[in-house]
Design an enzyme around this catalytic site. Structure first.
Site, PDB file in Angstrom:
ATOM      1  N   GLY A  92     -31.675  28.327-104.691  1.00  0.00           N
ATOM      2  CA  GLY A  92     -32.160  29.707-104.849  1.00  0.00           C
ATOM      3  C   GLY A  92     -32.406  30.030-106.308  1.00  0.00           C
ATOM      4  O   GLY A  92     -32.042  29.262-107.200  1.00  0.00           O
ATOM      5  N   ARG A  95     -31.772  31.867-112.013  1.00  0.00           N
ATOM      6  CA  ARG A  95     -32.058  32.486-113.310  1.00  0.00           C
ATOM      7  C   ARG A  95     -33.507  32.944-113.420  1.00  0.00           C
ATOM      8  O   ARG A  95     -34.062  33.064-114.506  1.00  0.00           O
ATOM      9  CB  ARG A  95     -31.760  31.504-114.413  1.00  0.00           C
ATOM     10  CG  ARG A  95     -32.510  30.199-114.246  1.00  0.00           C
ATOM     11  CD  ARG A  95     -32.763  29.623-115.552  1.00  0.00           C
ATOM     12  NE  ARG A  95     -33.150  28.234-115.418  1.00  0.00           N
ATOM     13  CZ  ARG A  95     -33.188  27.426-116.437  1.00  0.00           C
ATOM     14  NH1 ARG A  95     -32.860  27.874-117.617  1.00  0.00           N
ATOM     15  NH2 ARG A  95     -33.576  26.200-116.295  1.00  0.00           N
ATOM     16  N   ARG A 184     -41.254  27.275-101.992  1.00  0.00           N
ATOM     17  CA  ARG A 184     -41.067  25.832-102.229  1.00  0.00           C
ATOM     18  C   ARG A 184     -40.823  25.111-100.915  1.00  0.00           C
ATOM     19  O   ARG A 184     -40.455  25.751 -99.917  1.00  0.00           O
ATOM     20  CB  ARG A 184     -39.830  25.652-103.144  1.00  0.00           C
ATOM     21  CG  ARG A 184     -39.958  26.400-104.464  1.00  0.00           C
ATOM     22  CD  ARG A 184     -38.592  26.881-104.980  1.00  0.00           C
ATOM     23  NE  ARG A 184     -38.747  27.784-106.122  1.00  0.00           N
ATOM     24  CZ  ARG A 184     -38.712  27.409-107.387  1.00  0.00           C
ATOM     25  NH1 ARG A 184     -38.469  26.166-107.678  1.00  0.00           N
ATOM     26  NH2 ARG A 184     -38.901  28.280-108.360  1.00  0.00           N
ATOM     27  N   ASP A 253     -36.944  21.277-104.098  1.00  0.00           N
ATOM     28  CA  ASP A 253     -36.920  22.687-104.517  1.00  0.00           C
ATOM     29  C   ASP A 253     -37.885  22.932-105.678  1.00  0.00           C
ATOM     30  O   ASP A 253     -38.128  24.083-106.044  1.00  0.00           O
ATOM     31  CB  ASP A 253     -35.502  23.126-104.899  1.00  0.00           C
ATOM     32  CG  ASP A 253     -34.879  22.232-105.941  1.00  0.00           C
ATOM     33  OD1 ASP A 253     -34.721  21.027-105.661  1.00  0.00           O
ATOM     34  OD2 ASP A 253     -34.574  22.714-107.041  1.00  0.00           O
ATOM     35  N   ASP A 263     -41.925  24.267-112.113  1.00  0.00           N
ATOM     36  CA  ASP A 263     -40.626  24.019-112.756  1.00  0.00           C
ATOM     37  C   ASP A 263     -40.688  22.846-113.745  1.00  0.00           C
ATOM     38  O   ASP A 263     -40.346  21.703-113.416  1.00  0.00           O
ATOM     39  CB  ASP A 263     -39.524  23.770-111.713  1.00  0.00           C
ATOM     40  CG  ASP A 263     -39.006  25.085-111.139  1.00  0.00           C
ATOM     41  OD1 ASP A 263     -39.580  26.146-111.483  1.00  0.00           O
ATOM     42  OD2 ASP A 263     -38.049  25.061-110.356  1.00  0.00           O
TER      43      ASP A 263
HETATM   44  P1  AMP Z   1     -34.018  23.788-112.252  1.00  0.00           P
HETATM   45  O1  AMP Z   1     -33.445  22.480-112.699  1.00  0.00           O
HETATM   46  O2  AMP Z   1     -34.325  24.726-113.393  1.00  0.00           O
HETATM   47  O3  AMP Z   1     -35.160  23.627-111.315  1.00  0.00           O
HETATM   48  O4  AMP Z   1     -32.836  24.506-111.468  1.00  0.00           O
HETATM   49  C1  AMP Z   1     -32.181  23.991-110.329  1.00  0.00           C
HETATM   50  C2  AMP Z   1     -31.340  25.078-109.716  1.00  0.00           C
HETATM   51  O5  AMP Z   1     -30.327  25.487-110.658  1.00  0.00           O
HETATM   52  C3  AMP Z   1     -32.103  26.337-109.355  1.00  0.00           C
HETATM   53  O6  AMP Z   1     -31.486  26.884-108.222  1.00  0.00           O
HETATM   54  C4  AMP Z   1     -31.903  27.211-110.556  1.00  0.00           C
HETATM   55  O7  AMP Z   1     -32.050  28.565-110.270  1.00  0.00           O
HETATM   56  C5  AMP Z   1     -30.462  26.863-110.958  1.00  0.00           C
HETATM   57  N1  AMP Z   1     -30.223  27.066-112.400  1.00  0.00           N
HETATM   58  C6  AMP Z   1     -30.682  26.312-113.417  1.00  0.00           C
HETATM   59  N2  AMP Z   1     -30.253  26.792-114.605  1.00  0.00           N
HETATM   60  C7  AMP Z   1     -29.486  27.880-114.338  1.00  0.00           C
HETATM   61  C8  AMP Z   1     -28.739  28.800-115.136  1.00  0.00           C
HETATM   62  N3  AMP Z   1     -28.715  28.724-116.466  1.00  0.00           N
HETATM   63  N4  AMP Z   1     -28.091  29.790-114.499  1.00  0.00           N
HETATM   64  C9  AMP Z   1     -28.123  29.899-113.158  1.00  0.00           C
HETATM   65  N5  AMP Z   1     -28.780  29.059-112.354  1.00  0.00           N
HETATM   66  C10 AMP Z   1     -29.462  28.044-112.934  1.00  0.00           C
HETATM   67 MG    MG Z   2     -36.237  24.288-110.080  1.00  0.00          MG
END
Ligand code: AMP
Ligand code: MG
Length: 484
Positions: A92, A95, A184, A253, A263
């Site tokens: 989900g 951020r 997604r 995702d 992403d």
């Molecule tokens: P990403 O690698 O950015 O695609 O993120 C993978 C998952 O981790 C997604 O659900 C993001 O929303 C969550 N996520 C990544 N960085 C953060 C953060 N700093 N705080 C909260 N959730 C995060």
């Molecule tokens: Mg992501």
């Protein structure tokens, strides 16, 4: 008393209206000392808005996570997905927030704010983004748009004074991103594995009715819809492979049902051509290596197919997933034919020239982008072209066959064709790093100059020749971590 609201962006909230199964309302958490860095006029025009002081002021406030209290709250989307092959039942928007959609001539466009603080899906994270990852995503989206590769868009970005702790203390940044949709593959996997078939069907109906795939799909024709997703994914990956883009985290995702690159994390554009290049420091097995990307895209489509198995006949799902390989091959061959200017050459000769060319590039380990751009001079003088390669004999042999195949094509026309389809500028990691280091010291001129070149990557800009050169030795094959 006047009830007139302050000017704002013309958001509509179709996705949020689907209800709490799909997303939860979240108040953005304001950041300290937000400073608007850039507004991307090209992307603004893509959502049918003109740049103006008023629009800039609105974007700056949104990027500071100041949300007007008389406007509907943004939402965090609920999804799950397979990460490095393992199913994670709860991901989900941890951020990022979907602010709403904007109705444009090209259909609905999502506007999403990244780095806006914690959400119910943050799973212990801080909900923030740091300057370096924000700049990388900002520039990557601009570069991909300039290259004509389907992607989410970079609308504007800001840096702020809020402390964000990663390996060390860093400063925060926020990004406004556009997308045809942020839905997604993982949205459907979440509903499937939570055993919510009715809700899953409702989301599929929504995707078809909102025409996210920009294709003519009759209501209820889930089979056709999935076929379109397969076709769009195949086209997307063919473009990645042709331009030398390595995504780095092809988890389900991070896969858009609209076939857009989504992403940007530890991505890379190839420097020296190494088909097995791994750009993600955390990818120990090379699951997402450059040459694995088509296989992984098909794997992801199979994961989506599993999630859609209550809606579409198994036989049709398998057939659609199996069609990925031939669709990818065809699209990739077309991309390479255009890159090499081989449109007028017979099919079989084309294929062997492309294959031998890629073997040559890998064998001599030369810069993928510069080698293609050097083809512009292939009809001028042997020495100029082959001088680019370390092992001139091999290059000369190939060049001889290439010239023969091209026949008596006008050299100027050939040069133009090559330059129009092979970029002078790509976002090399060391260039992104240069923009980041300057920005962390309060200087955004590097970022803005880079943005100008990347937005029109096929035209060399006088004064910016440096951006078109190879990566310095120390910067080749940088492996970026997932930390962002
Ligand atoms: P990403 O690698 O950015 O695609 O993120 C993978 C998952 O981790 C997604 O659900 C993001 O929303 C969550 N996520 C990544 N960085 C953060 C953060 N700093 N705080 C909260 N959730 C995060
Ligand atoms: Mg992501």
């Amino acid at each position: 008393m006047s009830t007139t609201k302050a000017p704002f962006l013309p958001f509509i909230h179709h996705y949020a209206d689907l209800g709490e199964t799909y997303s939860l309302a979240v108040q953005p958490q304001q950041v300290e000392g937000s400073e608007l860095v850039d507004v991307n006029t090209l992307e603004l025009n893509n959502i049918d808005l003109e740049g103006s002081a008023e629009v800039t002021a609105i974007l700056a406030k949104i990027l500071a996570c100041e949300w007007p209290n008389d406007r509907r709250l943004p939402v965090a989307m609920n999804y799950s997905g397979h990460q490095f092959g393992q199913y994670n039942p709860q991901l989900g928007d941890g951020r990022g927030l979907l602010l709403g959609e904007i109705n444009t001539e090209r259909g609905l466009i999502d506007i999403h704010l990244k780095g806006a603080g914690v959400t119910p899906f943050s799973r212990g994270g801080d909900g923030r983004a740091v300057i370096r990852s924000t700049i990388r995503e900002y520039l990557a989206s601009i570069a991909m748009r300039g290259l004509g590769i389907p992607t989410t868009g970079a609308l504007a970005m800001a840096v702020n004074q809020t402390s964000v702790y990663r390996e060390t203390r860093e400063r925060g940044a926020t990004l406004l991103r556009t997308a045809t949709t942020h839905i997604r593959f993982g949205h459907f996997e979440g509903l499937y594995y939570r055993n919510q078939p009715n809700e899953l069907k409702c989301l599929a109906d929504y995707c078809i009715s909102q025409q996210f795939n920009r294709a003519d799909i009759p209501p209820g024709d889930y089979r056709k819809w999935f076929q379109v997703i397969v076709a769009q994914t195949a086209t997307l990956i063919a473009k990645w492979q042709a331009v030398g883009f390595c995504h780095g985290v092809m988890n389900t995702d991070n896969f858009s049902i609209a076939g857009e690159t989504l992403d940007y994390g530890p991505f890379a554009f190839l420097d020296d051509f190494d088909p097995q290049f791994i750009c993600n420091h955390s990818d120990h097995t090379g699951r997402y290596a450059f040459d694995q990307q088509p296989t992984i895209a098909r794997w992801n489509l199979a994961a989506l197919a599993q999630a859609l198995s209550g809606l579409i006949d198994d036989h049709d799902l398998i057939k659609a997933v199996r069609s990925f390989d031939s669709q990818f091959e065809l699209a990739y061959r077309n991309e390479m034919t255009i890159k090499l200017g081989l449109g007028a050459v017979s099919q079989s000769l084309r294929s062997s020239l492309i294959e031998e060319w890629l073997t040559l590039l890998a064998k001599l380990s030369v810069d993928y982008t510069l080698a293609h751009r050097a083809l512009a001079g292939a009809l001028d003088s042997d020495d100029q072209f082959s001088a680019f390669f370390h092992h001139q004999e091999l290059a000369k042999n190939w060049l001889g066959r290439y010239r023969e195949a091209l026949g008596d094509i006008d050299p100027e026309q050939h040069r133009e064709t090559i330059n129009r389809h092979n970029p002078a500028y790509i976002l090399r990691n060391y260039l992104a790093q240069g923009a980041i280091t300057a920005a962390e010291n309060g200087d955004f001129s590097f970022l803005k100059a880079l943005k100008t070149c990347l937005a029109n990557p096929y035209d060399s800009v006088v004064g910016y020749e440096g951006f078109a050169g190879p990566s310095p030795g120390w910067a080749k094959s940088i492996c970026i971590s997932c930390s962002s």
